[in-house]
Design a protein around this motif. Structure first.
Motif, short mmCIF file in Angstrom:
data_model
loop_
_atom_site.label_atom_id
_atom_site.label_comp_id
_atom_site.label_asym_id
_atom_site.label_seq_id
_atom_site.Cartn_x
_atom_site.Cartn_y
_atom_site.Cartn_z
N MET A 1 47.96 48.15 53.09
CA MET A 1 48.66 47.37 54.11
C MET A 1 47.89 47.49 55.41
O MET A 1 47.46 48.58 55.78
N THR A 2 47.72 46.39 56.13
CA THR A 2 46.92 46.38 57.35
C THR A 2 47.71 45.74 58.48
O THR A 2 48.31 44.70 58.31
N THR A 3 47.71 46.40 59.63
CA THR A 3 48.33 45.76 60.78
C THR A 3 47.40 44.66 61.27
O THR A 3 46.18 44.79 61.23
N THR A 4 47.95 43.58 61.73
CA THR A 4 47.14 42.45 62.19
C THR A 4 47.16 42.44 63.70
O THR A 4 47.80 41.60 64.30
N GLU A 5 46.42 43.36 64.33
CA GLU A 5 46.39 43.59 65.78
C GLU A 5 47.73 43.18 66.28
O GLU A 5 48.01 42.02 66.51
N VAL B 1 55.50 56.47 57.95
CA VAL B 1 55.31 55.52 59.05
C VAL B 1 54.97 54.18 58.41
O VAL B 1 53.87 53.97 57.91
N ASP B 2 55.94 53.26 58.42
CA ASP B 2 55.78 52.05 57.61
C ASP B 2 56.78 50.98 58.05
O ASP B 2 57.04 50.83 59.24
N SER B 3 57.40 50.31 57.08
CA SER B 3 58.34 49.22 57.35
C SER B 3 59.79 49.68 57.33
O SER B 3 60.70 48.85 57.30
N GLY B 4 60.01 50.98 57.34
CA GLY B 4 61.35 51.53 57.16
C GLY B 4 61.59 51.87 55.71
O GLY B 4 60.73 51.62 54.85
N VAL B 5 62.73 52.44 55.42
CA VAL B 5 63.09 52.81 54.04
C VAL B 5 64.52 52.38 53.79
O VAL B 5 65.41 52.62 54.61
N GLU B 6 64.74 51.71 52.64
CA GLU B 6 66.09 51.26 52.30
C GLU B 6 67.01 52.47 52.11
O GLU B 6 66.68 53.41 51.39
N THR C 1 62.42 46.51 56.29
CA THR C 1 62.31 45.08 56.60
C THR C 1 61.65 44.27 55.50
O THR C 1 61.83 43.06 55.44
N CYS C 2 60.84 44.94 54.64
CA CYS C 2 60.10 44.16 53.65
C CYS C 2 59.90 44.85 52.31
O CYS C 2 59.43 44.23 51.36
N GLY C 3 60.21 46.12 52.18
CA GLY C 3 60.10 46.82 50.92
C GLY C 3 58.95 47.79 50.82
O GLY C 3 58.96 48.72 49.99
N HIS C 4 57.93 47.62 51.65
CA HIS C 4 56.72 48.42 51.55
C HIS C 4 57.00 49.90 51.80
O HIS C 4 56.52 50.78 51.05
N GLY C 5 57.77 50.22 52.83
CA GLY C 5 58.07 51.61 53.14
C GLY C 5 58.93 52.27 52.07
O GLY C 5 58.78 53.45 51.76
N THR C 6 59.87 51.49 51.50
CA THR C 6 60.72 52.01 50.43
C THR C 6 59.87 52.38 49.22
O THR C 6 60.10 53.41 48.58
N ARG D 1 57.15 40.48 57.82
CA ARG D 1 56.00 39.86 57.18
C ARG D 1 54.88 40.86 56.89
O ARG D 1 53.71 40.51 56.84
N PHE D 2 55.24 42.11 56.71
CA PHE D 2 54.27 43.15 56.36
C PHE D 2 53.19 43.32 57.43
O PHE D 2 52.07 43.69 57.12
N SER D 3 53.51 43.03 58.66
CA SER D 3 52.51 43.15 59.72
C SER D 3 53.14 43.74 60.96
O SER D 3 54.36 43.78 61.12
#
Length: 310
Positions: free
Chosen positions: A1-5, A65-70, A104-109, A133-135
Motif C-alpha cells: 500500500m502506498t500513500t499518494t503524497e 498504522v493503516d486504515s483503521g481496524v474493524e 475505512t477500507c479493509g486494509h488495516g483489518t 480509497r486506500f490513500s
C-alpha cells in the motif's frame, strides 16, 4: 500500500513499557565514566532465532498504522486502543484523537488479523492514516507514525510507504529514533520497483512477499534492498463486514513478520531492534547454519601475522 503524497476508543491512556536506557546524558562519547556507569540489562535472545517454549505475543504492544481496524472482527478480536489522525481544514493543524469509527477500507483489518493469527496474545492498537480509497497524505502518515513512536509501542506495523521524497529525511530521522528507543518498525516494501520510504531505511525491518505455500515460512534476502520475505501472495485475510478475502501484496507479508517480532519479544522482552533482525535472519528458512569446528585443523596454531613485515 502506498500513500499518494499525498473499534473502540481506549479506556485508559497508553502505558509505555519499561525500557533499559544506556545511561542518562550519554551522547557522542563516554568521558569520565566507565562500563559500570552505563549498565544495560540484556537478553541474549533465542537460539537460532526461535524462542523456546510458548511465545504467543503476550505482553507485547503492536500498533497498526493503516486504515483503521474493524471493531470486533472475529479474526481480529478486541483492540486495546484505536486512534485517527485528523487534519483541520482551516488551520492545517494535525492531531491524533481516539476514535470508534473502525476501518475505512479493509486494509488495516487485514493486517491486524494476520498479526493476531501469528501472535494471538499480543495487544493490538490502531492508528488510522488512510482514507476510503486506500490513500492518504504524507503529512498524515508522518503524524501517525510519529505518534506511534512517541507512545513507545514495541512493534509498529507499517504496510504503507510514500513516494514523496520531501518526506524522506524526516522519515529517516523518525525511523532512527524508533530504532534506538526499541520500537521496531516493520515496513512494507513497495509492490513495484519505485523509490519509496521508509522501508528503504536500515533502521526498519523491511518486508516483501514470497510465493511459497507454507504460511509459516519467512526468508532472508541476501540481495538488498528488502531484507525479508513473508507469506503475502494469495493469502486469506479478514476484511470488512466480518468476512474474509484472498489477496496478494507485500502489505500482507509485513504483518506476518511483525507478528513474529511480537512472538520473539514475548519470550525475550529486552531484545533490541538489532537483535530482532538477527533473530529473523537466523530463523529464516533459507539460512543454513555451518557447524563450528571443535578444534583447529592440524598444523594450524591460530597465529596471525602481518605480511607487510619482513
Amino acid at each position: 500500500m502506498t500513500t499518494t503524497e499525498p473499534a473502540q476508543a481506549p479506556s485508559e491512556p497508553v502505558r509505555p513499557r519499561a525500557r533499559t536506557a544506556p545511561g542518562q546524558g550519554l551522547t557522542w562519547s563516554l568521558r569520565g565514566r566507565g562500563p559500570a556507569d552505563v549498565p544495560v540489562l540484556a537478553d541474549a535472545g533465542p537460539p537460532l532465532g526461535r524462542p523456546a517454549g510458548p511465545a504467543t505475543g503476550r505482553g507485547v504492544r503492536v500498533c497498526v498504522v493503516d486504515s483503521g481496524v474493524e471493531r470486533d472482527h472475529p479474526l481480529v478480536g478486541p483492540l486495546a486502543g484505536s486512534w485517527v489522525v485528523v487534519k483541520d481544514g482551516e488551520s492545517g493543524g494535525i492531531t491524533v484523537e481516539p476514535t470508534t469509527t473502525g476501518d475505512t477500507c479493509g486494509h488495516g483489518t487485514a493486517c491486524a488479523g494476520i498479526i493476531r493469527r501469528t501472535a494471538p496474545e499480543c495487544e493490538i492498537h490502531s492508528v488510522r492514516v488512510l482514507g476510503e480509497r486506500f490513500s492518504g497524505t504524507g503529512d498524515i502518515l508522518m503524524a501517525g507514525l510519529r505518534w506511534a513512536v512517541e507512545q513507545r509501542f514495541d512493534v509498529v506495523n507499517l504496510s504503507l510507504s510514500t513516494t514523496r521524497t520531501r518526506f524522506a529525511q524526516e522519515l529517516h530521522s523518525l525511523a532512527d529514533s524508533a530504532y534506538f528507543a526499541r520500537t521496531v518498525i516493520v515496513a512494507s516494501a513497495h509492490n513495484t520497483p519505485v523509490e519509496s520510504f521508509p522501508w528503504r531505511f536500515a533502521s526498519v525491518i523491511s518486508v516483501g512477499s514470497h510465493q511459497e505455500d507454507d504460511p509459516e515460512l519467512h526468508l532472508y534476502n541476501p540481495d538488498p534492498p528488502v531484507e525479508f520475505f513473508g507469506p503475502g501472495q494469495n493469502v486469506t485475510v479478514p476484511w470488512l463486514g466480518g468476512r474474509t478475502i484472498r489477496t496478494t501484496g507485500n502489505s500482507f507479508a509485513t504483518p506476518y513478520v511483525a507478528g513474529l517480532c511480537a512472538r520473539v519479544l514475548s519470550a525475550h522482552p529486552r531484545m533490541t531492534a538489532f537483535q530482532l533482525k538477527n533473530a529473523l535472519y537466523l530463523s529464516a528458512a533459507n539460512v543454513r547454519h555451518a557447524p563450528r569446528p571443535s578444534s583447529p585443523p592440524a598444523g594450524d596454531t591460530g597465529d596471525t601475522r602481518d605480511d607487510s613485515e619482513n
